[in-house]
Design an enzyme around this catalytic site. Structure first.
Site, mmCIF file in Angstrom:
data_model
loop_
_atom_site.group_PDB
_atom_site.id
_atom_site.type_symbol
_atom_site.label_atom_id
_atom_site.label_comp_id
_atom_site.label_asym_id
_atom_site.label_seq_id
_atom_site.Cartn_x
_atom_site.Cartn_y
_atom_site.Cartn_z
ATOM 1 N N GLU A 54 33.275 47.590 37.871
ATOM 2 C CA GLU A 54 33.729 49.458 37.666
ATOM 3 C C GLU A 54 33.096 50.643 36.577
ATOM 4 O O GLU A 54 33.763 51.181 35.462
ATOM 5 C CB GLU A 54 35.462 49.017 36.955
ATOM 6 C CG GLU A 54 36.174 47.782 36.930
ATOM 7 C CD GLU A 54 37.744 47.830 37.020
ATOM 8 O OE1 GLU A 54 38.114 48.054 35.406
ATOM 9 O OE2 GLU A 54 38.522 47.987 37.398
ATOM 10 N N GLU A 113 38.011 40.722 42.574
ATOM 11 C CA GLU A 113 38.788 41.456 42.162
ATOM 12 C C GLU A 113 39.827 41.896 42.423
ATOM 13 O O GLU A 113 40.080 42.081 42.791
ATOM 14 C CB GLU A 113 38.457 42.369 40.481
ATOM 15 C CG GLU A 113 37.043 41.572 39.615
ATOM 16 C CD GLU A 113 37.350 43.169 38.638
ATOM 17 O OE1 GLU A 113 38.560 43.699 37.979
ATOM 18 O OE2 GLU A 113 35.993 43.325 37.344
HETATM 19 C C1 BGP Z 1 39.741 45.382 35.529
HETATM 20 C C2 BGP Z 1 38.302 44.648 34.801
HETATM 21 C C3 BGP Z 1 38.843 42.852 34.896
HETATM 22 C C4 BGP Z 1 39.991 42.309 34.717
HETATM 23 C C5 BGP Z 1 41.089 43.431 35.300
HETATM 24 C C6 BGP Z 1 42.663 43.131 34.965
HETATM 25 O O1 BGP Z 1 39.429 46.334 35.315
HETATM 26 O O2 BGP Z 1 37.196 44.507 35.413
HETATM 27 O O3 BGP Z 1 37.801 42.607 33.634
HETATM 28 O O4 BGP Z 1 40.829 42.472 33.111
HETATM 29 O O5 BGP Z 1 41.224 44.582 35.551
HETATM 30 O O6 BGP Z 1 42.897 43.971 33.995
HETATM 31 P P1 BGP Z 1 43.001 43.369 32.990
HETATM 32 O O7 BGP Z 1 42.204 42.249 32.260
HETATM 33 O O8 BGP Z 1 43.606 43.794 31.059
HETATM 34 O O9 BGP Z 1 44.507 42.475 33.045
#
Ligand code: BGP
Length: 483
Positions: free
Chosen positions: A188, A381
């Site tokens: 990201e 993701e």
């Molecule tokens: C994205 C990241 C991941 C993961 C995902 C879910 O920003 O790349 O690492 O964490 O978000 O978000 P969160 O874990 O804050 O619920």
């Protein structure tokens, strides 16, 4: 119709959210080690990727507590990865996305030689994956720059960090390149503007001048580093592929009022800036102009423009959770999303954390990206964070998670049927891990439950949820059976 043979199915993890063993095996501190779990802070506060001060960092590093620093313990993947990989293989994974913790190989980021214990861990991890028929997809930088670099010079704000990252990447390609042929440079990469410390090791109170300028300077250095290691990978392993990775924050106009449409267009321009540079090979003129108007200059050095142009990525990957809308009305009701705050879409349901659930948005995103770049795509993701309940007999019934994935897979397949070239899909996350934004584990994403609460209490036992068996069936049918 449907997904092509060889489509890669799996899940995605990040070292800083899963490994734990934060001070074992020679690993040095990373910025994630000072991320604190704050029970009193509403996790829907989109800015939970809180900024740090020199004082909060010093306090955290003086404290070897792991209860309130959940990323220090993760889910102990560092010691339990064989058991977890076996569960992923049982689901039928053909790919697993993981990341390499830079500070496990170079504890301060500046050593001349890597820490061999760190090398040994990843060698065994990737070898075990290959043994199980699971192809590694490896992120070089996933929210964990070495803390020492942040304290020294705000890490990615300093152009010298590019050379340190090149050294780290060369080690990864040399030592793991025979096991890993799918790479991503920065997770990201667009997120550095929203969470400078997590992504770029930037401690905003120590930044001279504008923080936003510092973020775009750091982002430029990451673009250059990404192109440089793409060139390096192709020289060392011509058959291997480097991808970029975007937070796909697909945004709709909140109304058809032309001002809302124009505001949405402007927002998407800055979203696509990162893929325009990494996949398209250049900063678009309109994006540079939009930055110039904000007083932001990109610190080009001789050779940067050519490097970016000559070494674009081989594929484009992205995270997709939700969509947002954009409105010019200051009183528009806002709701959080993945590290952002967007205007609520009245047609969409939200998760408990306020993220708006939009399967059609995934199809829209796939078509937009493929239309714009014509490069192969990879969803790295996608998932739903929810509170799961354990029943008396130790089962976890998660029909809401199955519904989320079923509706998103249906739209993903429709995009492929329309002609999008999609290489694979890794869910976030196949096993419950620590949330990046809130440091909770109670925001559970996994097909596999981990017996651990937000303060780390529990046996760590892994349990298959109902969705484990559903995903196993989906993979076995290559997406044909979503019932
Ligand atoms: C994205 C990241 C991941 C993961 C995902 C879910 O920003 O790349 O690492 O964490 O978000 O978000 P969160 O874990 O804050 O619920």
């Amino acid at each position: 119709m449907g997904l092509p043979d060889g489509f890669l199915w799996g899940g995605a993890l990040a070292a800083n959210q899963a490994e734990g063993a934060w001070n074992e095996g020679g690993r040095g501190p990373a910025v994630s080690d000072v991320a604190k779990y704050r029970p009193h802070v509403d996790p829907r506060e989109y800015a939970v990727h809180h900024q740090h001060t020199l004082e909060s960092i010093a306090a955290a590093m003086a404290d070897d507590d792991i209860a309130y620093y959940p990323k220090r313990r993760g889910i102990d993947f560092y010691h339990r990865y064989r058991e977890d990989l076996a569960l992923f293989a049982e689901m039928g994974f053909s790919v697993l996305r993981v990341s390499i913790a830079w500070s496990r190989l170079y504890p301060t980021g500046e050593e001349l030689e890597p820490n061999e214990e760190g090398i040994a861990f990843y060698l065994d991890l990737f070898s075990e994956m290959r043994r199980l028929g699971i192809r590694p997809l490896v992120t070089l930088s996933h929210y964990d720059p070495p803390l020492a670099l942040a304290l020294k010079n705000n890490a990615w704000v300093d152009r010298g960090t590019i050379a340190l990252f090149e050294r780290f990447s060369r080690t990864c390609f040399e030592r793991f390149g025979h096991l890993v042929d799918l790479w991503l440079s920065f997770n990201e990469i667009d997120g550095i503007i929203r969470h400078p410390f997590t992504s770029g090791g930037i401690i905003d109170e120590t930044v001279e001048g504008s923080l936003e300028q510092a973020c775009y300077t750091a982002l430029h250095h990451q673009f250059v580093a990404s192109a440089s290691v793409t060139r390096m990978l192709h020289e060392m392993w011509p058959e291997s592929e480097m991808g970029c990775m975007l937070t796909m924050l697909t945004t709709y106009p909140n109304t058809c009022h032309p001002d809302d449409v124009a505001a949405t267009q402007a927002k998407e321009r800055l979203l696509y800036l990162c893929t325009d540079v990494q996949a398209g090979g250049a900063y678009p003129r309109l994006a540079l102009k939009a930055l110039e108007v904000k007083g932001i200059a990109i610190p080009f050095v001789d050779g940067d423009v050519e490097l970016l142009r000559e070494h674009p990525v081989d594929y484009i990957s992205f995270s997709y959770y939700m969509t947002l809308t954009e409105s010019v009305r200051p009183d528009a009701e806002r709701t959080p999303g993945n590290t952002v705050l967007g205007v609520k879409n009245p047609f969409l349901p939200s998760s408990e954390w306020g993220w708006q659930i939009d399967p059609v948005g995934l199809r829209i995103s796939l078509i937009d990206l493929y239309d714009r770049y014509g490069k192969p795509l990879f969803i790295v993701e996608n998932g739903l964070g929810m509170r799961d309940e354990l029943t008396e007999d130790g089962r976890i019934h998660d029909p809401y998670r199955i519904d989320y994935f079923r509706s998103h897979f249906a739209e993903m397949i429709r995009a492929v049927d329309e002609g999008v070239e999609l290489r694979g899909y890794t869910s976030w996350a196949p096993i419950d891990i620590i949330s990046a934004s809130s440091s909770q584990i109670s925001k559970r994403y996994g097909f596999i439950h981990v017996d651990q609460d937000d303060l780390g209490n529990g046996t760590g036992e892994r349990r298959r949820k109902d969705s484990f068996f559903w995903y196993q069936k989906v993979i076995a049918s290559n997406g044909a059976d979503l019932a």
